[in-house]
Motif scaffolding. Sequence first.
Motif, PDB file in Angstrom:
ATOM      1  N   ARG A 106       0.847  -1.185   0.000  1.00  0.00           N
ATOM      2  CA  ARG A 106       0.000   0.000   0.000  1.00  0.00           C
ATOM      3  C   ARG A 106       0.889   1.244   0.000  1.00  0.00           C
ATOM      4  N   PRO A 107       0.892   1.989  -1.118  1.00  0.00           N
ATOM      5  CA  PRO A 107       1.763   3.166  -1.205  1.00  0.00           C
ATOM      6  C   PRO A 107       1.123   4.409  -0.603  1.00  0.00           C
ATOM      7  N   ASN A 108       1.957   5.371  -0.243  1.00  0.00           N
ATOM      8  CA  ASN A 108       1.425   6.688   0.093  1.00  0.00           C
ATOM      9  C   ASN A 108       1.144   7.424  -1.213  1.00  0.00           C
ATOM     10  N   LYS A 109       0.811   8.682  -1.140  1.00  0.00           N
ATOM     11  CA  LYS A 109       0.335   9.415  -2.315  1.00  0.00           C
ATOM     12  C   LYS A 109       1.365   9.479  -3.427  1.00  0.00           C
ATOM     13  N   ASP A 110       2.629   9.675  -3.098  1.00  0.00           N
ATOM     14  CA  ASP A 110       3.644   9.822  -4.148  1.00  0.00           C
ATOM     15  C   ASP A 110       4.559   8.596  -4.287  1.00  0.00           C
ATOM     16  N   ALA A 111       4.153   7.455  -3.725  1.00  0.00           N
ATOM     17  CA  ALA A 111       4.894   6.191  -3.851  1.00  0.00           C
ATOM     18  C   ALA A 111       6.303   6.255  -3.274  1.00  0.00           C
ATOM     19  N   THR A 112       6.478   7.084  -2.238  1.00  0.00           N
ATOM     20  CA  THR A 112       7.762   7.115  -1.540  1.00  0.00           C
ATOM     21  C   THR A 112       7.711   6.312  -0.239  1.00  0.00           C
ATOM     22  N   GLU A 113       6.568   5.757   0.079  1.00  0.00           N
ATOM     23  CA  GLU A 113       6.432   4.922   1.273  1.00  0.00           C
ATOM     24  C   GLU A 113       5.491   3.761   0.943  1.00  0.00           C
ATOM     25  N   TRP A 114       5.920   2.559   1.312  1.00  0.00           N
ATOM     26  CA  TRP A 114       5.133   1.352   1.034  1.00  0.00           C
ATOM     27  C   TRP A 114       4.950   0.555   2.315  1.00  0.00           C
ATOM     28  N   THR A 115       3.716   0.125   2.559  1.00  0.00           N
ATOM     29  CA  THR A 115       3.384  -0.639   3.760  1.00  0.00           C
ATOM     30  C   THR A 115       2.852  -2.013   3.374  1.00  0.00           C
ATOM     31  N   PHE A 116       3.339  -3.037   4.072  1.00  0.00           N
ATOM     32  CA  PHE A 116       2.893  -4.410   3.849  1.00  0.00           C
ATOM     33  C   PHE A 116       2.462  -5.021   5.177  1.00  0.00           C
ATOM     34  N   THR A 117       1.465  -5.891   5.114  1.00  0.00           N
ATOM     35  CA  THR A 117       1.006  -6.648   6.282  1.00  0.00           C
ATOM     36  C   THR A 117       1.193  -8.131   5.994  1.00  0.00           C
ATOM     37  N   LEU A 118       1.816  -8.859   6.918  1.00  0.00           N
ATOM     38  CA  LEU A 118       2.041 -10.295   6.736  1.00  0.00           C
ATOM     39  C   LEU A 118       0.769 -11.088   6.989  1.00  0.00           C
ATOM     40  N   LYS A 119       0.656 -12.198   6.295  1.00  0.00           N
ATOM     41  CA  LYS A 119      -0.452 -13.121   6.526  1.00  0.00           C
ATOM     42  C   LYS A 119      -0.312 -13.744   7.915  1.00  0.00           C
ATOM     43  N   GLU A 120      -1.386 -14.252   8.434  1.00  0.00           N
ATOM     44  CA  GLU A 120      -1.359 -14.941   9.720  1.00  0.00           C
ATOM     45  C   GLU A 120      -0.926 -16.401   9.515  1.00  0.00           C
ATOM     46  N   GLY A 121      -0.283 -16.947  10.523  1.00  0.00           N
ATOM     47  CA  GLY A 121       0.054 -18.368  10.508  1.00  0.00           C
ATOM     48  C   GLY A 121       1.297 -18.743   9.733  1.00  0.00           C
ATOM     49  N   LEU A 122       2.158 -17.789   9.379  1.00  0.00           N
ATOM     50  CA  LEU A 122       3.389 -18.084   8.643  1.00  0.00           C
ATOM     51  C   LEU A 122       4.434 -18.672   9.580  1.00  0.00           C
ATOM     52  N   LYS A 123       5.092 -19.761   9.142  1.00  0.00           N
ATOM     53  CA  LYS A 123       6.093 -20.422   9.985  1.00  0.00           C
ATOM     54  C   LYS A 123       7.315 -20.845   9.181  1.00  0.00           C
ATOM     55  N   TYR A 124       8.453 -20.894   9.889  1.00  0.00           N
ATOM     56  CA  TYR A 124       9.681 -21.445   9.325  1.00  0.00           C
ATOM     57  C   TYR A 124       9.634 -22.972   9.406  1.00  0.00           C
ATOM     58  N   ASP A 125      10.672 -23.606   8.858  1.00  0.00           N
ATOM     59  CA  ASP A 125      10.695 -25.070   8.865  1.00  0.00           C
ATOM     60  C   ASP A 125      10.890 -25.657  10.258  1.00  0.00           C
ATOM     61  N   ASP A 126      11.287 -24.821  11.247  1.00  0.00           N
ATOM     62  CA  ASP A 126      11.413 -25.323  12.622  1.00  0.00           C
ATOM     63  C   ASP A 126      10.161 -25.037  13.445  1.00  0.00           C
ATOM     64  N   GLY A 127       9.139 -24.476  12.803  1.00  0.00           N
ATOM     65  CA  GLY A 127       7.874 -24.235  13.473  1.00  0.00           C
ATOM     66  C   GLY A 127       7.735 -22.875  14.122  1.00  0.00           C
ATOM     67  N   THR A 128       8.812 -22.084  14.153  1.00  0.00           N
ATOM     68  CA  THR A 128       8.732 -20.753  14.764  1.00  0.00           C
ATOM     69  C   THR A 128       8.046 -19.783  13.805  1.00  0.00           C
TER      70      THR A 128
END
Length: 575
Positions: A106-128
């Motif tokens: 999600r950019p701000n008005k002039d595309a100088t700032e971008w925001t992302f939200t991670l999905k829920e439930g993401l895990k590494y191969d060790d379960g963390t």
Amino acid sequence: MRQLSPLSRRVTAAALGLVVMSGVAACAGPQDGGAKDAGKDGAPRKGGTLTVLNAEPHADFDPARLYTSGGGNVPSLVFRTLTTRNREDGAEGTKVVPDLATDTGRPNKDATEWTFTLKEGLKYDDGTPITSADIKYGIERSFAAELSGGAPFLRDWLIGGADYQGPYKSPQGLASIVTPDDRTIVFKLRKPEGDFPFVATQTQFAPVPKAKDTGTKYEERPVSSGPYKVVRNEGDGERLVLERNPHWSEKTDAERKAYPDRIDVLSGLDAAVINQRLSTGSGVDAAAVTTDTNLGPAELAQIGGSAGEKELASRVGTGRFGYVNYLAFNPKVKPFDDIRVRQAISYAINRTSVINAAGGSALAEPATTFLPEKEAFGHTPYDHFPAGKTGNPAKAKELLKAAGQEKLTITLTHSTAQNRQTSPEVATAVQQALAKAGITVKLQGLENNAFNEKRWSAKDAPGFFLSRWGADWPSGAPFLAPIFDGRQIVKDGSNYNHAQLNDPAINREIDEINKLTDLRAAAPRWGALDKRIGALALDVPLFHPVYKRLYGKDVKNIVISDWTGVLDISQVAVK
């Protein structure tokens, strides 16, 4: 900007021991754009082992050091990123889609700032759990000198990126990457970048937990965020064995199918050996693919009509990557400072002979525009200096006379490597075409490393040389900006702006297009800019390469997109 992409590889028919034919391009089904193949026994199923036979080792298997957008190759199986490409055939595959993130940013008005939200439930191969802080740290470690080699965009784009030395020397981190909570990450840029969602596909955006970072040894057992984990890494990437990540969930990953249970990657192989093994398909090779080795013209020209050969032809995947091969001018070297000389050469070129030298029409398509003929790049058709199929020597002679260069002798610099792109064969085809216009061309062949060093030097670049460029993502920005933006001229280092063009109006237009976050609006403006620059005759587009690669007889679900031009391993199933 990375100038290299998968190179076409020459394979002799004798070494290959098979016959294949140029008619492959006209075949229907998976070999023509990679349509999904359910096979005789129904839809693709999970299970089995996929073997990958490659020429180039997967060295530096560390997300910080890899130069890839995770498109269709091995790293994408282990490293997920904020965004990725849409895993579909053809043009649909040029779209960027969410991966670890819930959207494409999600950019701000002039595309100088971008925001992302991670999905829920993401895990590494060790379960963390995977957190936004891990993505921030993964990006920051890519700035460390000992982990160099990855894509350079963030060093240029992030505020403070140019001076940052990585977390080992600057543990306070980059202030321009903010993680207000475990699922949110914000990037603050020093200039508008509407293409930021594309850059977020680069492996530098893969999460790395700080507690598991082992520096230069991380590549041996990197922590996986994708459907597979590394269980063996030998010979600096010559042998990689991947097995399932038990904590990967397809509920959070709509793009990777992860059909095989195991993936065995064998690299450092001779191209002829790879194609021989794929064609014969004995044992494990029946369920094998390659992501970097092409069929050559000799094989494609010999596909015959027997049943066995038709079966082989049905196992050739065809792909087109965003790539252009061209003649480059350095206007700082006489006589190339005279636009009439550059125009004359543009008119004189015989693209038919060039295409033949590059492997024939099955492996190369003629180009009169710098941008590839893809909608995603904003391709706008133009031909400012119509040469027809075989050149226009009469028009070339007219321009040379006006320039006082009726008896012109010039030098064309090229690589001696047999890569069919900047090769002696292509150089000779150019030499012969220009001779018909009265231009004497002397050929200067250099060993490939010396050639690359010379052509990318702002101080020592020759006046006339063969070159090539591949985009890191399907947009006009990574195609035009590195080659024609005057602010990207590098005096001491790799300079891709071969003409050293620094036109304020062109620079401003690049900035204006970069502000656009609507890619549908940006694309035609890149095309218009390409046409505008093309009128300056700073290069002569020659051809766009085509990739043709064999896959094993027990391989199913072939997907080849216009983003990478190669088979997407994440979609493949085996019988």
